[in-house]
Design an enzyme around this catalytic site. Structure first.
Site, PDB file in Angstrom:
ATOM      1  N   HIS A  18      -6.376  32.993  23.692  1.00 54.46           N
ATOM      2  CA  HIS A  18      -6.137  32.847  22.240  1.00 54.46           C
ATOM      3  C   HIS A  18      -7.229  31.986  21.606  1.00 54.46           C
ATOM      4  O   HIS A  18      -7.787  32.319  20.567  1.00 54.46           O
ATOM      5  CB  HIS A  18      -4.795  32.144  21.970  1.00 54.46           C
ATOM      6  N   ARG A  91      -7.157  43.090  25.056  1.00 51.85           N
ATOM      7  CA  ARG A  91      -7.553  42.840  26.445  1.00 51.85           C
ATOM      8  C   ARG A  91      -7.681  44.129  27.235  1.00 51.85           C
ATOM      9  O   ARG A  91      -8.598  44.296  28.014  1.00 51.85           O
ATOM     10  CB  ARG A  91      -6.492  41.956  27.141  1.00 51.85           C
TER      11      ARG A  91
HETATM   12  P1  ADP Z   1       2.565  38.507  20.830  1.00 56.01           P
HETATM   13  O1  ADP Z   1       3.732  37.612  20.909  1.00 56.01           O
HETATM   14  O2  ADP Z   1       2.383  39.228  19.532  1.00 56.01           O
HETATM   15  O3  ADP Z   1       2.315  39.373  22.059  1.00 56.01           O
HETATM   16  P2  ADP Z   1       0.676  36.608  21.823  1.00 56.01           P
HETATM   17  O4  ADP Z   1       0.976  35.208  21.448  1.00 56.01           O
HETATM   18  O5  ADP Z   1       0.891  37.001  23.236  1.00 56.01           O
HETATM   19  O6  ADP Z   1       1.346  37.537  20.783  1.00 56.01           O
HETATM   20  O7  ADP Z   1      -0.833  36.941  21.424  1.00 56.01           O
HETATM   21  C1  ADP Z   1      -1.297  36.903  20.100  1.00 56.01           C
HETATM   22  C2  ADP Z   1      -2.599  37.664  20.018  1.00 56.01           C
HETATM   23  O8  ADP Z   1      -3.523  37.114  20.931  1.00 56.01           O
HETATM   24  C3  ADP Z   1      -2.496  39.147  20.368  1.00 56.01           C
HETATM   25  O9  ADP Z   1      -3.371  39.873  19.535  1.00 56.01           O
HETATM   26  C4  ADP Z   1      -2.984  39.213  21.769  1.00 56.01           C
HETATM   27  O10 ADP Z   1      -3.558  40.470  22.072  1.00 56.01           O
HETATM   28  C5  ADP Z   1      -4.054  38.136  21.725  1.00 56.01           C
HETATM   29  N1  ADP Z   1      -4.298  37.605  23.072  1.00 56.01           N
HETATM   30  C6  ADP Z   1      -3.405  37.096  23.934  1.00 56.01           C
HETATM   31  N2  ADP Z   1      -3.993  36.715  25.078  1.00 56.01           N
HETATM   32  C7  ADP Z   1      -5.301  37.011  24.934  1.00 56.01           C
HETATM   33  C8  ADP Z   1      -6.457  36.898  25.792  1.00 56.01           C
HETATM   34  N3  ADP Z   1      -6.337  36.427  27.033  1.00 56.01           N
HETATM   35  N4  ADP Z   1      -7.655  37.308  25.313  1.00 56.01           N
HETATM   36  C9  ADP Z   1      -7.742  37.832  24.067  1.00 56.01           C
HETATM   37  N5  ADP Z   1      -6.702  37.980  23.215  1.00 56.01           N
HETATM   38  C10 ADP Z   1      -5.501  37.573  23.646  1.00 56.01           C
END
Ligand code: ADP
Length: 155
Positions: A18, A91
């Site tokens: 994130h 991802r």
């Molecule tokens: P949600 O609860 O909507 O799944 P997350 O908190 O898991 O949201 O993630 C929020 C955003 O961050 C999403 O767009 C997700 O794809 C992105 N994200 C999560 N982990 C990663 C990562 N390791 N690399 C890039 N983007 C990520």
């Protein structure tokens, strides 16, 4: 014009994945509003107050980043705060399929709102919050997966 993007998610907890997407998107927007969704049906693992506190700590030195919580539809929240962009990270192909569905539904409901995707950096493409929670739940060390400034805080 103030280019405001909402980066919505659960951030349960925030990971280096994130953090990386948010920092890489920073030159594209004037403000990024990291929006922690609070869904009454989904309680989450870490309390939402702590998730917000950690996000604020990670981005404390960056005036272009704000952190808030929201409930309800993401598009309604974007309308409320005046955001023209939703930011999401990609991802895997599974992420793409999921995001494509949501992105097209959001577009149908609010055509003027654009969803902007950044590809995950390769070193973070296997990193997700649910694995980090599983390691934490079982007493493992999550320090390499979460932003460095939070090391030792997620007890
Ligand atoms: P949600 O609860 O909507 O799944 P997350 O908190 O898991 O949201 O993630 C929020 C955003 O961050 C999403 O767009 C997700 O794809 C992105 N994200 C999560 N982990 C990663 C990562 N390791 N690399 C890039 N983007 C990520």
């Amino acid at each position: 014009m103030n280019k405001l993007a909402v980066f919505p998610g659960s951030f349960d907890p925030i990971t280096r994945g994130h953090e990386s997407v948010i920092l890489r998107a920073l030159p594209l927007f004037d403000t990024i509003l990291v929006a922690v969704g609070s869904n009454s049906e989904k309680h989450g693992y870490f309390p939402i107050e702590r998730r917000i506190e950690w996000l604020r700590k990670v981005f404390a030195g960056e005036p272009k980043i704000r952190v808030e919580s929201y409930s309800g539809l993401t598009i309604d929240y974007c309308r409320k705060v005046g955001a023209a962009y939703i930011l999401r990270g990609l991802r895997t192909a599974a992420d793409f399929d999921f995001e494509r569905g949501i992105g097209l539904m959001n577009r149908a409901m609010m055509p003027e709102l654009e969803t902007v995707f950044l590809l995950s950096s390769p070193e973070y493409s296997a990193l997700n919050s649910s694995i980090v929670r599983e390691i934490h739940r079982n007493g493992g060390d999550i320090s390499v997966f979460v932003p460095e400034i939070l090391n030792g805080l997620m007890t």
